[in-house]
Design a protein around this motif. Sequence first.
Motif, PDB file in Angstrom:
ATOM      1  N   GLN A 144      15.598 -60.096  48.222  1.00 29.73           N
ATOM      2  CA  GLN A 144      14.644 -60.853  47.410  1.00 29.73           C
ATOM      3  C   GLN A 144      13.210 -60.570  47.849  1.00 29.73           C
ATOM      4  O   GLN A 144      12.318 -60.333  47.011  1.00 29.73           O
ATOM      5  CB  GLN A 144      14.958 -62.352  47.541  1.00 29.73           C
ATOM      6  CG  GLN A 144      14.191 -63.243  46.585  1.00 29.73           C
ATOM      7  CD  GLN A 144      14.582 -64.700  46.760  1.00 29.73           C
ATOM      8  OE1 GLN A 144      14.659 -65.202  47.884  1.00 29.73           O
ATOM      9  NE2 GLN A 144      14.857 -65.377  45.660  1.00 29.73           N
ATOM     10  N   ARG A 154       9.176 -62.241  41.648  1.00 26.80           N
ATOM     11  CA  ARG A 154       9.965 -63.179  42.448  1.00 26.80           C
ATOM     12  C   ARG A 154      11.241 -63.520  41.685  1.00 26.80           C
ATOM     13  O   ARG A 154      11.212 -64.232  40.691  1.00 26.80           O
ATOM     14  CB  ARG A 154       9.157 -64.452  42.709  1.00 26.80           C
ATOM     15  CG  ARG A 154       9.897 -65.512  43.504  1.00 26.80           C
ATOM     16  CD  ARG A 154      10.124 -65.094  44.936  1.00 26.80           C
ATOM     17  NE  ARG A 154      10.760 -66.151  45.710  1.00 26.80           N
ATOM     18  CZ  ARG A 154      11.058 -66.054  46.989  1.00 26.80           C
ATOM     19  NH1 ARG A 154      10.787 -64.932  47.644  1.00 26.80           N
ATOM     20  NH2 ARG A 154      11.635 -67.047  47.628  1.00 26.80           N
ATOM     21  N   SER A 156      14.986 -65.186  41.098  1.00 27.69           N
ATOM     22  CA  SER A 156      15.740 -66.366  41.515  1.00 27.69           C
ATOM     23  C   SER A 156      17.036 -65.939  42.200  1.00 27.69           C
ATOM     24  O   SER A 156      17.421 -64.759  42.186  1.00 27.69           O
ATOM     25  CB  SER A 156      16.051 -67.245  40.305  1.00 27.69           C
ATOM     26  OG  SER A 156      16.959 -66.577  39.438  1.00 27.69           O
ATOM     27  N   GLN A 159      19.404 -64.403  39.731  1.00 27.42           N
ATOM     28  CA  GLN A 159      18.982 -63.051  39.339  1.00 27.42           C
ATOM     29  C   GLN A 159      19.333 -62.026  40.424  1.00 27.42           C
ATOM     30  O   GLN A 159      19.720 -60.897  40.110  1.00 27.42           O
ATOM     31  CB  GLN A 159      17.482 -63.040  39.049  1.00 27.42           C
ATOM     32  CG  GLN A 159      17.099 -63.747  37.756  1.00 27.42           C
ATOM     33  CD  GLN A 159      15.598 -63.839  37.572  1.00 27.42           C
ATOM     34  OE1 GLN A 159      14.854 -64.081  38.543  1.00 27.42           O
ATOM     35  NE2 GLN A 159      15.128 -63.637  36.342  1.00 27.42           N
TER      36      GLN A 159
END
Length: 337
Positions: A144, A154, A156, A159
């Motif tokens: 991430q 960014r 989640s 995702q």
Amino acid sequence: MTLYCGIDLHANNSVISVTDDHDCVQYEQRLPNDLTTITESLYPFRSELLACVVESTYNWYWLVDGLMDAGFDVRLAHTGAIPQYTGIKHSNDESDARHLAHLLRLGILPEGYIQPREHRAVRDLLRRRMLLVRQRTLHHLSLQSLIARHTGERLSANQIKALDNEAIANKLAEPIRLGGQITLAAKCWLDRAIGKLELELQKHLIPCQNYQLLNSIPGVGAILASTIALETGPIQRFSSPGHYASYARCVSTEKISNGKIKGRGNKKNGNKYLAWAFMEAAHYSAIWSPEIKRFYQKRKAKRHILVAKKTVANKLARACFHMLSKQVPFEVKRAFG
């Protein structure tokens, strides 16, 4: 004559010291970590030995079980609670073994709990799962942050879970693309490994009353209930809810004098696996229970989010003490009312 045995256990050898009522050494030897060699050396003293004290190190299972099978009374020394030497300038493995025997003779030996051997393998498998879950979270957060650093995007948690190699190739350029794909591959491997462990755990977890009681807490499933039950052991080990919450590392460690914080106590004293389980239980119960969620949000509005979660964990630990002691299901109004 009563004899006392202290065993200073190491990775590849053990120092055995047998003393009498006057702390005079009757036998002392450094032996390799071979069960037959150790039991044979102690057989001449078996009829007079009160007990054998073994240090609670990472590798005590084989020695404690072997000595018990050979007919010896065995005590597991709680190394974190053993008082330090006073007035001694030099110490070594032999003096450590004698000190264990000395504490046994005086009746002041801090003892650790010896988990029944039939439960240890399942408990250790749960601990192994916890280790892999933490590593998976590490790879998840690493991926991430990698994408955010190189793209400004960014993603989640959902995702990140939906990413594949093609998506990584579209988001990252060479040569860092390979780093992202390897991180994703490691995360996917950990997903499969955790799944295999959970399937194996389902085969060996024996349903019992304590599991069913702990499952009555909102958000606590089979894995968390099993972890709490196995890490706790007999609830009679703890004299009060406060002692149990302290063992689960759910209490404050501040040392306060005249309204000022003068330091902190040993915040690592306790069971780190039980601490993790109650923090997880606090997180999920605040999602699934409206009453606990309301309590948590009130605390979060005044204190740091981790302090608020620890407060919920403390409440759950105290509730578990009463549930396991009285064999009653969870009552949210009594715990958070």
